[in-house]
Design a protein around this motif. Structure first.
Motif, mmCIF file in Angstrom:
data_model
loop_
_atom_site.group_PDB
_atom_site.id
_atom_site.type_symbol
_atom_site.label_atom_id
_atom_site.label_comp_id
_atom_site.label_asym_id
_atom_site.label_seq_id
_atom_site.Cartn_x
_atom_site.Cartn_y
_atom_site.Cartn_z
ATOM 1 N N GLY A 51 0.812 -1.212 0.000
ATOM 2 C CA GLY A 51 0.000 0.000 0.000
ATOM 3 C C GLY A 51 0.844 1.260 0.000
ATOM 4 N N ARG A 52 0.183 2.391 0.194
ATOM 5 C CA ARG A 52 0.867 3.686 0.133
ATOM 6 C C ARG A 52 1.752 3.936 1.353
ATOM 7 N N GLY A 53 1.605 3.137 2.382
ATOM 8 C CA GLY A 53 2.408 3.318 3.578
ATOM 9 C C GLY A 53 1.702 4.168 4.617
ATOM 10 N N ILE A 54 2.296 4.210 5.808
ATOM 11 C CA ILE A 54 1.745 4.962 6.933
ATOM 12 C C ILE A 54 2.666 6.140 7.220
ATOM 13 N N GLU A 55 2.084 7.309 7.374
ATOM 14 C CA GLU A 55 2.884 8.491 7.656
ATOM 15 C C GLU A 55 3.607 8.330 9.002
ATOM 16 N N PRO A 56 4.799 8.910 9.133
ATOM 17 C CA PRO A 56 5.577 8.730 10.373
ATOM 18 C C PRO A 56 4.835 9.168 11.629
ATOM 19 N N GLU A 57 4.008 10.213 11.540
ATOM 20 C CA GLU A 57 3.320 10.680 12.745
ATOM 21 C C GLU A 57 2.261 9.703 13.226
ATOM 22 N N HIS A 58 1.882 8.738 12.379
ATOM 23 C CA HIS A 58 0.864 7.761 12.775
ATOM 24 C C HIS A 58 1.465 6.454 13.284
ATOM 25 N N LEU A 59 2.750 6.197 12.984
ATOM 26 C CA LEU A 59 3.333 4.884 13.300
ATOM 27 C C LEU A 59 3.285 4.582 14.798
ATOM 28 N N ALA A 60 3.513 5.597 15.640
ATOM 29 C CA ALA A 60 3.567 5.363 17.090
ATOM 30 C C ALA A 60 2.196 5.069 17.683
ATOM 31 N N HIS A 61 1.114 5.227 16.899
ATOM 32 C CA HIS A 61 -0.238 5.110 17.461
ATOM 33 C C HIS A 61 -1.058 3.993 16.823
ATOM 34 N N GLN A 120 6.944 2.637 4.568
ATOM 35 C CA GLN A 120 7.365 3.616 3.590
ATOM 36 C C GLN A 120 6.453 3.456 2.377
ATOM 37 N N PRO A 121 6.380 4.408 1.519
ATOM 38 C CA PRO A 121 5.479 4.276 0.370
ATOM 39 C C PRO A 121 5.750 2.998 -0.419
ATOM 40 N N GLY A 122 4.725 2.174 -0.573
ATOM 41 C CA GLY A 122 4.838 0.929 -1.322
ATOM 42 C C GLY A 122 5.202 -0.276 -0.491
ATOM 43 N N ARG A 123 5.487 -0.086 0.810
ATOM 44 C CA ARG A 123 5.846 -1.247 1.633
ATOM 45 C C ARG A 123 5.600 -0.926 3.114
ATOM 46 N N THR A 124 4.673 -1.656 3.712
ATOM 47 C CA THR A 124 4.411 -1.585 5.148
ATOM 48 C C THR A 124 4.577 -2.976 5.723
ATOM 49 N N ALA A 125 5.371 -3.097 6.791
ATOM 50 C CA ALA A 125 5.682 -4.409 7.362
ATOM 51 C C ALA A 125 5.359 -4.415 8.849
ATOM 52 N N PHE A 126 4.483 -5.351 9.251
ATOM 53 C CA PHE A 126 4.242 -5.663 10.659
ATOM 54 C C PHE A 126 5.010 -6.943 10.971
ATOM 55 N N VAL A 127 5.969 -6.873 11.921
ATOM 56 C CA VAL A 127 6.842 -8.005 12.216
ATOM 57 C C VAL A 127 6.583 -8.478 13.636
ATOM 58 N N ILE A 128 6.207 -9.756 13.760
ATOM 59 C CA ILE A 128 6.005 -10.410 15.057
ATOM 60 C C ILE A 128 7.250 -11.224 15.364
ATOM 61 N N THR A 129 7.784 -11.050 16.572
ATOM 62 C CA THR A 129 8.960 -11.827 17.002
ATOM 63 C C THR A 129 8.540 -12.632 18.223
ATOM 64 N N LEU A 130 8.609 -13.983 18.095
ATOM 65 C CA LEU A 130 8.236 -14.886 19.183
ATOM 66 C C LEU A 130 9.481 -15.596 19.683
#
Length: 471
Positions: free
Chosen positions: A406-416, A458-468
């Motif tokens: 997708g278009r990515g998430i703006e930096p001001e939104h990442l923390a929330h 970032q634009p074109g790539r959003t990654a949610f990473v789970i570490t177990l």
């Protein structure tokens, strides 16, 4: 906070004790100097009365050899400056001279004359015990010409001697030294205790940033340090409670808003269906009923997600970890969203590293967390995009990534993004509606497993990473 023992040389009590001992030593030294000065100026009798009497007798014998008619009283006045011990001279020729405020007692004079006449002294009626009388013979040209007598001084108590020494200047000096010692010993401690008291009063009045001076290494410094730790801890707790209250209020407002939307929609359609004056055809009536049903399901999902999130955050949600084939979990998630992905023209792809094929986790909860992440990715991935599920093994455990194009998430939104009901720009969504709790639940599930979840975008790539973590 750990407690450290105070070194003896840093102890406030040891400093007081040592200072007191030093003060006593200084006072004793000063007293000795005063006594020595007083003795040197004749305030007390000479230390050896026998030697003093012998010296007077020798000088008097020499003077009489030169001048047989010597004025004895004048000689004693010159020889013994006032004040001096009582001194008497009894001569064989009958002369008597005294350097004393009291006259020579008759019994002592009678005994002295008997000794000069080489006779045994005879007691007379009314004689009193004389006590130790110091005598010294006066020799003139080798013959006994008289005697020097030092009668015992009148009895004096210890207080009389001390009173004679402690004159007004001496008393004032003693008081001054005592006051200076008290200031030197106790004034610093008093000032520090007052600073600690004022800090406690300010803190009790609501100034939570107040801190007490904690310089030094003694007990007062330790108390001040403990007070500062307590104040900092209470300030942190107060801030945490304030933030928690703000979050609680915000959560209640968000929940009220999220619940109001489906309820308002349901009420509007149900009120319309209940109006007898409005005639609806079958298709419109069916559409209204279906809309009300969807909103009911959405409302039920929001309530269910809230309860689920509360269980995880309170630590009462049970998990049953076991060995899981992550490829099967990915396959189940892909099948579940197959129709939604096809409708949105989004491709779901999976890749599992051979080393990560078997992991330890609760398969149902892991499936739920990954499904929430995939649902979020589908909502934010435009047509023609991809959603990738990737599993690898790192030094810190198994890593499960959900990536979208997708278009990515703006930096001001990442923390929330993991906060309840947090909304990113609505223009990024594809029209699919969620409860607003999916990412919060995914985070709670991962943390319940002892893992972490992070997001990069970032634009074109959003990654949610789970570490177990893996044993």
């Amino acid at each position: 906070m750990t407690s450290h023992a105070v070194r003896w040389y840093s102890s406030f009590y040891w400093r007081i004790g040592i200072s007191f001992v030093v003060f006593v030593i200084v006072v004793l030294v000063g007293q000795s100097l005063m006594v020595g000065y007083a003795r040197a100026n004749g305030a007390f009798a000479p230390g050896n009365p026998n030697a003093a009497a012998a010296a007077i007798a020798a000088e008097l014998g020499t003077a009489l050899a030169s001048d047989p008619e010597l004025d004895l009283a004048a000689f004693l006045s010159r020889r013994l400056p006032a004040p001096s011990p009582s001194t008497h001279v009894v001569m064989a020729d009958g002369r008597v001279a005294s350097r004393s405020a009291q006259p020579l007692r008759a019994d002592i004079e009678r005994q002295a004359r008997a000794m000069l006449a080489a006779k045994a002294p005879e007691a007379a009626p009314g004689d009193q015990p004389t006590g130790p009388v110091v005598t010294a013979p006066v020799q003139v040209n080798g013959r006994l010409a008289g005697m020097v007598l030092l009668p015992p001084p009148p009895p004096r108590g210890l207080l009389a001697n001390v009173g004679e020494l402690l004159s007004l200047p001496g008393t004032l000096v003693l008081f001054a030294v005592t006051a200076i010692a008290a200031l030197v010993i106790f004034a610093p401690a008093r000032n520090r205790l007052r600073e600690l008291e004022r800090a406690a009063e300010r803190f009790g009045a609501g100034e939570s940033s107040t801190r007490a001076p904690a310089h030094g290494r003694d007990e007062i410094a330790h108390v001040a340090t403990a007070f500062n730790h307590m104040a900092a801890d209470l300030e942190q707790r107060t801030d945490a409670l304030r933030i928690s209250d703000q979050l609680r209020r915000q959560m209640l407002a968000d929940i009220s808003h999220e619940l109001r939307t489906p309820l308002t929609t349901m009420r509007g359609y149900l009120d319309t269906l209940d109006m007898p004056e409005i005639v609806l055809d079958e298709d419109k009536r069916r559409r209204y009923v279906d809309t009300a049903r969807r909103e009911t399901i959405r409302l039920e999902r929001i309530v269910s997600d809230l309860l689920e999130l509360a269980r995880f955050e309170n630590g009462v949600a049970a998990i049953a970890p076991r060995v899981v084939a992550i490829e099967r979990v990915f396959a189940g998630v892909a099948r579940r969203f197959e129709r939604d992905a096809a409708a949105a023209n989004v491709t779901i792809r999976t890749r599992v590293d051979p080393a990560a094929d078997q992991i330890v986790a609760d398969p149902d909860r892991l499936d739920q967390a990954i499904s929430n992440l995939v649902a979020n990715a589908l909502r934010h991935t435009p047509a023609g995009g991809t959603v990738d599920l990737d599993a690898t093994v790192g030094d810190d455990g198994c890593r499960i990534a959900v990536l979208d194009s997708g278009r990515g998430i703006e930096p001001e939104h990442l923390a929330h993004v993991f906060e309840r009901f947090y909304k990113v720009d609505a223009s990024r969504t594809s029209g699919l509606v969620g409860s607003g709790l999916g990412l919060s639940i995914a985070k709670a599930i991962v943390e319940r497993h002892g893992g972490t979840i992070a997001v990069t975008s970032q634009p074109g790539r959003t990654a949610f990473v789970i570490t177990l973590p893996q044993s």
